[in-house]
Enzyme design. Structure first.
Site, PDB file in Angstrom:
ATOM      1  N   CYS A 378     -19.282 -49.161 -45.176  1.00 50.39           N
ATOM      2  CA  CYS A 378     -19.328 -49.216 -43.557  1.00 50.39           C
ATOM      3  C   CYS A 378     -20.606 -48.141 -43.163  1.00 50.39           C
ATOM      4  O   CYS A 378     -21.816 -48.912 -43.677  1.00 50.39           O
ATOM      5  CB  CYS A 378     -18.264 -48.467 -42.956  1.00 50.39           C
ATOM      6  SG  CYS A 378     -18.003 -49.128 -41.401  1.00 50.39           S
ATOM      7  N   HIS A 512     -13.797 -51.560 -44.832  1.00 51.71           N
ATOM      8  CA  HIS A 512     -13.109 -50.535 -45.744  1.00 51.71           C
ATOM      9  C   HIS A 512     -12.188 -50.961 -46.804  1.00 51.71           C
ATOM     10  O   HIS A 512     -10.879 -51.037 -46.307  1.00 51.71           O
ATOM     11  CB  HIS A 512     -12.348 -49.489 -44.718  1.00 51.71           C
ATOM     12  CG  HIS A 512     -13.614 -48.664 -43.911  1.00 51.71           C
ATOM     13  ND1 HIS A 512     -13.968 -47.605 -44.158  1.00 51.71           N
ATOM     14  CD2 HIS A 512     -13.778 -49.153 -42.674  1.00 51.71           C
ATOM     15  CE1 HIS A 512     -14.679 -47.101 -43.022  1.00 51.71           C
ATOM     16  NE2 HIS A 512     -14.749 -48.084 -42.159  1.00 51.71           N
ATOM     17  N   GLU A 514     -11.050 -49.106 -49.085  1.00 51.83           N
ATOM     18  CA  GLU A 514     -10.016 -48.209 -49.608  1.00 51.83           C
ATOM     19  C   GLU A 514      -8.649 -48.520 -48.763  1.00 51.83           C
ATOM     20  O   GLU A 514      -7.631 -48.077 -49.316  1.00 51.83           O
ATOM     21  CB  GLU A 514     -10.616 -46.980 -49.261  1.00 51.83           C
ATOM     22  CG  GLU A 514     -10.972 -46.510 -47.783  1.00 51.83           C
ATOM     23  CD  GLU A 514     -11.962 -46.974 -47.292  1.00 51.83           C
ATOM     24  OE1 GLU A 514     -12.611 -47.813 -47.700  1.00 51.83           O
ATOM     25  OE2 GLU A 514     -12.448 -46.005 -46.247  1.00 51.83           O
TER      26      GLU A 514
HETATM   27  N1  GLN Z   1     -21.034 -45.464 -37.399  1.00 53.58           N
HETATM   28  C1  GLN Z   1     -21.011 -46.770 -37.973  1.00 53.58           C
HETATM   29  C2  GLN Z   1     -20.629 -47.853 -36.665  1.00 53.58           C
HETATM   30  O1  GLN Z   1     -20.224 -47.535 -35.738  1.00 53.58           O
HETATM   31  C3  GLN Z   1     -20.085 -47.065 -39.269  1.00 53.58           C
HETATM   32  C4  GLN Z   1     -18.678 -46.694 -38.719  1.00 53.58           C
HETATM   33  C5  GLN Z   1     -17.816 -46.643 -40.022  1.00 53.58           C
HETATM   34  O2  GLN Z   1     -18.529 -46.042 -41.156  1.00 53.58           O
HETATM   35  N2  GLN Z   1     -16.501 -46.615 -39.913  1.00 53.58           N
HETATM   36  O3  GLN Z   1     -20.946 -49.075 -36.983  1.00 53.58           O
END
Ligand code: GLN
Length: 539
Positions: A378, A512, A514
């Site tokens: 992310c 994600h 995980e």
């Molecule tokens: N802050 C980034 C976004 O909002 C990544 C979010 C995250 O890593 N879950 O896109």
């Protein structure tokens, strides 16, 4: 429908979530259909707006709800998929009640904790369930907290209405006093008194202890807390949370639950997957250093699922992964080599805000230039694109609009790069809750890419939690220099996976992974990351 409630007493962090998940897994292995729900006393509508420092990780379900991290344990320990109905906070209850009140749905009555709040709690517990379901509800917090009183009252009412179909398990701690060489039962007696004050008598008491509990102590708890001796179940400290199901099975917790509630099982209990995993765990000896560069590194719970996913992948690769957590704010150009020299693999997890960003970018550069296996998740993926545009494309002032204005916002809101594609719209001008791309989305994988080798599939589904996206405007200039986009949304507009053609193992994912790893089925990305880090270490 049968109801099982799990409460905690004496202190918090006793592992109520693990006991709940373990019991669920033991019941599932007998073919029993069930749902697991977490009831949290806090007033946030969901944990999405809470800092990971205060509340640990925010766990995202397939249906896009931001939930308590215990739901992660429920999914990892069982084959059950949790949904938005399985995470219930006081905030969610009150928000429903207040909006009903504004609509005049209470027809003139005075809205009160009893019966309105308790009724709403009971309805949320029963929501979307079938007659043959067993519902296990874990109550967050510790008995005695003011906030959890309405939940306890709802349990009391359930118990009164359905005596034979409701069971209460209370988890406590038996502290060991070094100087007298004794285990103490008094705190347990007190916390059961707290429950009795709320009108509830527990049926089973699970006792956490790091010393053997003697039969006399069991008798004492039985006498003072009014439960049968066989309903005092020891739960000893074990080397890994994945040994708890076998431990509780030996203590006959599931047998007792089934007998008390008269639940019909359709299969004989099968513990083989747990015992097999224990054998694998015992073989995972060779040490492997994985460095995680993050912002919330001082509280392990902030990255709970990540920690577990790495653990699963380690066990299946027969390695004992030693995670070194590094605070990204401590990394700079000068010390990066020295700080990361021992890393067999480097991982940058998700995150929000610009604190510690430059340290993460330095770490990515280090991994890219030194051929260290790298996984960016992310925000970690977004930053690896920013790093590449800065250092390889020599793009002036590139960045993410999350961190302010840049000449080149290679990462930005969908609404900033596409007028049509306004999926992410805020409900109210200043609302931040649930305004991200949340939950499971399909992703199409490029043929012959690293991602396709890892997944061995063309179409995958992974869970998201982010506001910002890769700006497709920069795609071709980035690809010309060797960073390849290998995962896309169906319309190809959202770029979900990147990899580096000139690197041994370099992967960034917008989702994600995980959140979907299981002890019996490590996530393929983590499995491959650990495998390649091991190869790197032994090269
Ligand atoms: N802050 C980034 C976004 O909002 C990544 C979010 C995250 O890593 N879950 O896109």
């Amino acid at each position: 429908m049968k109801l099982i409630f799990v409460t905690g007493g004496v202190v918090s962090s006793l592992g109520k979530g693990i006991v709940t998940a373990s019991l669920a897994s033991l019941l599932r292995s007998r073919g029993i259909k069930l749902k697991i729900r977490k009831l949290d006393p806090y007033l946030n509508v969901d944990p999405g707006t809470m800092s990971p420092y205060q509340h640990g990780e925010v766990y995202v379900t397939d249906d896009g709800y931001e939930t308590d991290l215990d739901l992660g344990h429920y999914e990892r320990f069982t084959d059950i998929k949790c949904s938005k109905n399985d995470s219930i906070s006081s905030g969610k209850i009150y928000s429903t009640i207040l909006s009903k009140e504004r609509k005049g749905e209470y027809l003139g009555s005075t809205v009160q904790v009893i019966p309105h709040v308790t009724e709403e709690i009971k309805n949320s517990i029963k929501k979307s369930t079938n007659k043959d379901d067993v519902i296990i509800c874990e109550i967050g917090g510790t008995v005695g907290d003011i906030e959890s009183l309405p939940f306890l009252e709802a349990i009391r009412q359930f118990k009164n209405e359905r005596q034979l179909d409701t069971l209460l398990i209370h988890l406590t701690l038996l502290p060991y006093i070094e100087t007298s060489g004794e285990i103490k039962t008094k705190p347990t007696q007190h916390s059961v008194k707290e429950l009795l004050n709320a009108g509830i008598q527990p049926d089973i008491i699970v006792c956490r202890s790091n010393k053997k509990i003697k039969y006399e102590e069991i008798q004492k708890i039985s006498l003072f807390c009014n439960v049968a001796t066989n309903a005092v179940i020891p739960s000893y400290d074990v080397g890994s949370i994945y040994q708890v199901p076998s431990l509780l099975s030996k203590s006959k917790l599931d047998d007792l639950v089934i007998k008390n509630l008269n639940i019909k099982s359709t299969k004989k209990k099968d513990l083989s997957k747990w015992t097999n995993f224990e054998v694998l765990e015992s073989r995972a000896k060779e040490e492997l250093n994985i460095f995680i560069i993050g912002k919330y590194v001082h509280l392990k719970d902030s990255y709970k699922s990540l920690y577990e996913a790495i653990y699963h992948a380690g066990v299946h690769n027969k390695v004992n992964v030693k995670i070194k957590w590094i605070d990204s704010e401590t990394i700079n150009k000068k010390n990066v080599d020295e700080l990361l020299i021992k890393a067999a693999g480097i991982l940058i997890p998700g995150g929000f805000g610009n604190r510690g960003i430059s340290g993460k970018i330095e770490a990515i550069k280090y991994a890219r230039e030194n051929q260290i296996p790298f996984l960016g998740i992310c925000l970690g993926m977004q930053l690896s694109i920013i790093e590449f545009t800065k250092n390889v494309l020599k793009m002036k002032n590139s960045g993410s609009s999350e961190f302010g204005k840049h000449t080149n916002n290679v990462i930005s809101l969908m609404t900033e790069w596409s007028k049509k594609n306004q999926k992410v719209t805020r409900t109210k001008e200043n609302d931040l809750g649930a305004t991200m791309r949340l939950g499971s989305y399909p992703c199409y994988i490029k043929h012959k890419s690293l991602a396709s080798k890892i997944y061995k599939k063309k179409l995958i589904h992974e869970r998201h939690r982010h506001r910002y996206e890769v700006n497709p405007k920069y795609r071709s200039s980035i690809e010309k220099k060797g960073l390849v986009f290998s995962g896309f949304s169906k319309d190809k507009k959202l770029l979900e996976i990147i990899e580096n053609k000139n690197h041994k193992w370099f992967l960034g994912v917008q989702f994600h992974p995980e959140l979907k790893s299981k002890p019996f089925k490590p996530h393929p990305i983590f499995f491959s990351f650990i495998k390649n880090s091991l190869m790197n270490k032994n090269a």
